[in-house]
Write a protein that holds these residues in place. Structure first.
Motif, PDB file in Angstrom:
ATOM      1  N   ALA A  30      58.967  35.169  26.067  1.00  0.00           N
ATOM      2  CA  ALA A  30      60.280  35.232  26.691  1.00  0.00           C
ATOM      3  C   ALA A  30      60.503  36.204  27.852  1.00  0.00           C
ATOM      4  O   ALA A  30      61.508  36.208  28.337  1.00  0.00           O
ATOM      5  CB  ALA A  30      61.339  35.433  25.479  1.00  0.00           C
ATOM      6  N   GLY A  31      59.289  36.646  28.442  1.00  0.00           N
ATOM      7  CA  GLY A  31      59.622  37.643  29.224  1.00  0.00           C
ATOM      8  C   GLY A  31      59.735  39.231  29.120  1.00  0.00           C
ATOM      9  O   GLY A  31      59.890  39.979  29.839  1.00  0.00           O
ATOM     10  N   VAL A  32      59.861  39.358  27.648  1.00  0.00           N
ATOM     11  CA  VAL A  32      60.197  40.617  27.314  1.00  0.00           C
ATOM     12  C   VAL A  32      58.689  41.432  27.334  1.00  0.00           C
ATOM     13  O   VAL A  32      58.063  41.332  26.112  1.00  0.00           O
ATOM     14  CB  VAL A  32      60.664  40.888  26.002  1.00  0.00           C
ATOM     15  CG1 VAL A  32      60.922  42.380  25.428  1.00  0.00           C
ATOM     16  CG2 VAL A  32      62.152  40.287  25.837  1.00  0.00           C
ATOM     17  N   CYS A  33      58.111  42.191  28.305  1.00  0.00           N
ATOM     18  CA  CYS A  33      56.962  42.669  28.320  1.00  0.00           C
ATOM     19  C   CYS A  33      56.666  44.125  27.742  1.00  0.00           C
ATOM     20  O   CYS A  33      55.399  44.331  27.406  1.00  0.00           O
ATOM     21  CB  CYS A  33      56.530  42.620  29.782  1.00  0.00           C
ATOM     22  SG  CYS A  33      57.262  43.590  30.852  1.00  0.00           S
ATOM     23  N   GLN A  34      57.707  44.625  27.497  1.00  0.00           N
ATOM     24  CA  GLN A  34      57.308  46.032  27.060  1.00  0.00           C
ATOM     25  C   GLN A  34      58.399  46.383  26.065  1.00  0.00           C
ATOM     26  O   GLN A  34      59.721  46.212  26.203  1.00  0.00           O
ATOM     27  CB  GLN A  34      57.390  47.241  28.085  1.00  0.00           C
ATOM     28  CG  GLN A  34      56.078  47.012  29.046  1.00  0.00           C
ATOM     29  CD  GLN A  34      56.140  48.025  30.075  1.00  0.00           C
ATOM     30  OE1 GLN A  34      56.977  47.830  30.908  1.00  0.00           O
ATOM     31  NE2 GLN A  34      54.908  48.733  30.327  1.00  0.00           N
ATOM     32  N   LEU A  35      58.281  47.101  24.981  1.00  0.00           N
ATOM     33  CA  LEU A  35      59.153  47.221  23.776  1.00  0.00           C
ATOM     34  C   LEU A  35      59.025  48.714  23.243  1.00  0.00           C
ATOM     35  O   LEU A  35      57.893  49.087  23.154  1.00  0.00           O
ATOM     36  CB  LEU A  35      59.083  46.261  22.624  1.00  0.00           C
ATOM     37  CG  LEU A  35      58.911  45.050  22.689  1.00  0.00           C
ATOM     38  CD1 LEU A  35      57.602  44.291  23.380  1.00  0.00           C
ATOM     39  CD2 LEU A  35      59.725  44.236  21.722  1.00  0.00           C
ATOM     40  N   GLN A  45      65.534  42.917  37.251  1.00  0.00           N
ATOM     41  CA  GLN A  45      64.754  43.734  37.991  1.00  0.00           C
ATOM     42  C   GLN A  45      65.190  45.337  37.977  1.00  0.00           C
ATOM     43  O   GLN A  45      64.478  46.139  37.665  1.00  0.00           O
ATOM     44  CB  GLN A  45      64.918  43.233  39.425  1.00  0.00           C
ATOM     45  CG  GLN A  45      63.906  43.880  40.301  1.00  0.00           C
ATOM     46  CD  GLN A  45      64.437  45.270  40.839  1.00  0.00           C
ATOM     47  OE1 GLN A  45      65.450  45.584  40.942  1.00  0.00           O
ATOM     48  NE2 GLN A  45      63.449  46.183  40.841  1.00  0.00           N
ATOM     49  N   HIS A  46      66.538  45.631  37.948  1.00  0.00           N
ATOM     50  CA  HIS A  46      67.205  46.919  38.040  1.00  0.00           C
ATOM     51  C   HIS A  46      67.137  47.478  36.571  1.00  0.00           C
ATOM     52  O   HIS A  46      66.774  48.554  36.346  1.00  0.00           O
ATOM     53  CB  HIS A  46      68.276  47.123  38.802  1.00  0.00           C
ATOM     54  CG  HIS A  46      69.821  46.580  38.118  1.00  0.00           C
ATOM     55  ND1 HIS A  46      70.217  47.389  37.303  1.00  0.00           N
ATOM     56  CD2 HIS A  46      70.356  45.487  38.438  1.00  0.00           C
ATOM     57  CE1 HIS A  46      71.471  46.571  36.842  1.00  0.00           C
ATOM     58  NE2 HIS A  46      71.487  45.379  37.752  1.00  0.00           N
ATOM     59  N   THR A  47      67.213  46.870  35.444  1.00  0.00           N
ATOM     60  CA  THR A  47      67.347  47.420  34.151  1.00  0.00           C
ATOM     61  C   THR A  47      65.950  47.550  33.570  1.00  0.00           C
ATOM     62  O   THR A  47      65.542  48.401  33.300  1.00  0.00           O
ATOM     63  CB  THR A  47      68.004  46.273  33.191  1.00  0.00           C
ATOM     64  OG1 THR A  47      67.553  45.099  33.294  1.00  0.00           O
ATOM     65  CG2 THR A  47      69.598  46.374  33.344  1.00  0.00           C
ATOM     66  N   THR A  48      65.046  46.824  34.110  1.00  0.00           N
ATOM     67  CA  THR A  48      63.614  46.999  33.746  1.00  0.00           C
ATOM     68  C   THR A  48      62.949  48.317  34.591  1.00  0.00           C
ATOM     69  O   THR A  48      62.407  49.183  34.123  1.00  0.00           O
ATOM     70  CB  THR A  48      62.916  45.874  34.125  1.00  0.00           C
ATOM     71  OG1 THR A  48      63.072  44.759  33.259  1.00  0.00           O
ATOM     72  CG2 THR A  48      61.161  46.043  33.899  1.00  0.00           C
ATOM     73  N   ALA A  49      63.227  48.436  35.783  1.00  0.00           N
ATOM     74  CA  ALA A  49      63.007  49.547  36.661  1.00  0.00           C
ATOM     75  C   ALA A  49      63.502  50.905  36.024  1.00  0.00           C
ATOM     76  O   ALA A  49      62.917  51.879  35.920  1.00  0.00           O
ATOM     77  CB  ALA A  49      63.479  49.281  38.108  1.00  0.00           C
ATOM     78  N   PHE A 102      61.820  55.776  30.178  1.00  0.00           N
ATOM     79  CA  PHE A 102      60.749  55.971  29.030  1.00  0.00           C
ATOM     80  C   PHE A 102      59.172  56.264  29.657  1.00  0.00           C
ATOM     81  O   PHE A 102      58.199  56.223  28.771  1.00  0.00           O
ATOM     82  CB  PHE A 102      60.957  54.708  28.206  1.00  0.00           C
ATOM     83  CG  PHE A 102      62.063  54.669  27.496  1.00  0.00           C
ATOM     84  CD1 PHE A 102      62.203  55.506  26.428  1.00  0.00           C
ATOM     85  CD2 PHE A 102      62.807  53.671  27.795  1.00  0.00           C
ATOM     86  CE1 PHE A 102      63.335  55.388  25.548  1.00  0.00           C
ATOM     87  CE2 PHE A 102      64.101  53.481  27.064  1.00  0.00           C
ATOM     88  CZ  PHE A 102      64.428  54.471  26.019  1.00  0.00           C
ATOM     89  N   ALA A 103      59.313  56.623  30.888  1.00  0.00           N
ATOM     90  CA  ALA A 103      57.889  56.682  31.692  1.00  0.00           C
ATOM     91  C   ALA A 103      56.817  55.659  31.205  1.00  0.00           C
ATOM     92  O   ALA A 103      55.991  55.879  30.642  1.00  0.00           O
ATOM     93  CB  ALA A 103      57.198  58.026  31.185  1.00  0.00           C
ATOM     94  N   LEU A 104      57.047  54.425  31.321  1.00  0.00           N
ATOM     95  CA  LEU A 104      56.365  53.400  30.993  1.00  0.00           C
ATOM     96  C   LEU A 104      55.504  52.935  31.934  1.00  0.00           C
ATOM     97  O   LEU A 104      55.884  52.911  33.240  1.00  0.00           O
ATOM     98  CB  LEU A 104      57.026  52.279  30.440  1.00  0.00           C
ATOM     99  CG  LEU A 104      58.230  52.293  29.442  1.00  0.00           C
ATOM    100  CD1 LEU A 104      58.952  51.060  28.908  1.00  0.00           C
ATOM    101  CD2 LEU A 104      57.687  53.025  28.051  1.00  0.00           C
ATOM    102  N   PRO A 105      54.066  52.447  31.878  1.00  0.00           N
ATOM    103  CA  PRO A 105      53.360  51.876  32.791  1.00  0.00           C
ATOM    104  C   PRO A 105      53.785  50.765  33.361  1.00  0.00           C
ATOM    105  O   PRO A 105      54.747  49.847  32.750  1.00  0.00           O
ATOM    106  CB  PRO A 105      52.155  51.733  32.113  1.00  0.00           C
ATOM    107  CG  PRO A 105      52.319  51.410  30.580  1.00  0.00           C
ATOM    108  CD  PRO A 105      53.429  52.387  30.494  1.00  0.00           C
ATOM    109  N   VAL A 106      53.324  50.330  34.779  1.00  0.00           N
ATOM    110  CA  VAL A 106      53.944  49.112  35.494  1.00  0.00           C
ATOM    111  C   VAL A 106      53.073  48.020  34.769  1.00  0.00           C
ATOM    112  O   VAL A 106      51.581  48.193  34.629  1.00  0.00           O
ATOM    113  CB  VAL A 106      53.711  49.439  36.852  1.00  0.00           C
ATOM    114  CG1 VAL A 106      53.591  48.042  37.551  1.00  0.00           C
ATOM    115  CG2 VAL A 106      54.723  50.211  37.374  1.00  0.00           C
TER     116      VAL A 106
END
Ligand SMILES: [Zn+2]
Length: 276
Positions: free
Chosen positions: A29-34, A252-256, A262-266
């Motif tokens: 569904a596009g949720v790539c990190q949790l 785009q802006h909520t993911t960024a 949370f200092a998550l990797p790209v």
């Protein structure tokens, strides 16, 4: 499109043994990190184990570590040491879930306040952001937070469900705001419709709070009745509608924002596509 679910209770019993498929549906569904929410010491240990078991790449699953205000009475002499040890884990990204819940009052208020302060002190000490829960406790939360705010790197009020005055008080303290499927609830969430416009870009993040808070506007309704991170696009849809933004722009802006917070990797877009 990439989405980040900043709050999923993947250790909840309703996900027992089906976590891998729940995650597959989320990725599709596009949720790539949790971010797996830690609501107790034992629960945080389980969340960190799930991160390692279910994501060997170490780029998708991360966790928070805390004791929910409902369980503040469980806080004992060992809690602080155990929590401190968990904060050093490489997948650990925030202190919490912690805070105040004067709606249910499952733990005495004085104990909730004491335990919340211990979390804030640990967040300052470890330079970690805070994942905050607040229900019907806006004033006390503000009074306590004010003493720590200058020393905290960042804090998010997760699953914000309050009124305008509470929202503005949090934004004034330079806090982040998490929005869930509460906004999709035609019975108790419509007051959020005009309010989500007031949250600046860079301070807004999305979360499922699964298995709780199945978006009531979701169609078709899943037979199992539980919420899943795969339904986060329904929250995106509602928030985009009421902010007057496109879903792509909001994603785009909520993911960024979540990635920075949370200092998550790209994650490369090609990796995301391969998992669809
Ligand atoms: Zn909560």
């Amino acid at each position: 499109m990439q989405l980040i679910d900043i709050g999923v209770n993947l250790t909840n019993a309703s996900f027992a043994r089906i976590q891998p498929e729940v995650l597959e549906r989320a990725y599709a569904a596009g949720v790539c990190q949790l971010l797996l929410t830690g609501t107790s010491i034992d629960g945080t240990e389980q969340a960190l184990e799930l991160c390692e078991q279910l994501d060997e790449t170490a780029v998708r699953l991360f966790a928070t570590a805390g004791v929910h205000p409902h369980s503040a009475s469980d806080w004992n002499a060992d809690s602080e040491q155990r929590l401190r040890a968990l904060l050093a884990h490489p997948r650990l990204r925030a202190v919490g879930e912690c805070g105040l819940d004067f709606n249910r009052d499952f733990s005495p208020r004085a104990q909730q306040e004491k335990v919340f302060e211990r979390h804030l002190a640990l967040a300052v000490e470890h330079r970690l952001p805070v994942f905050i829960h607040e229900r019907d406790a806006n004033q006390r939360l503000l009074e306590i937070l004010k003493d720590y705010r200058d020393h905290l790197t960042a804090a998010v009020v997760h699953c914000f469900t309050g009124e305008q005055q509470a929202l503005f008080s949090y934004l004034d303290l330079d806090l982040h705001i998490g929005i869930t499927g509460w906004i999709c609830d035609e019975r108790r969430g419509t007051h959020l419709h005009p309010l989500v416009r007031e949250i600046p870009r860079g301070r807004l993040m999305l979360e499922s709070d699964a298995p709780y808070l199945l978006p009531r506007s979701l169609r078709p309704k899943p037979k199992h009745g539980r919420n899943e991170p795969a339904y986060l696009p329904e929250v995106l849809r509602a928030v985009a509608l009421h902010r007057g933004e496109t879903e792509a722009d909001l994603a785009q802006h909520t993911t960024a924002c979540a990635r920075t917070f949370f200092a998550l990797p790209v994650i490369e877009e090609t990796v995301v596509e391969e998992n669809r």
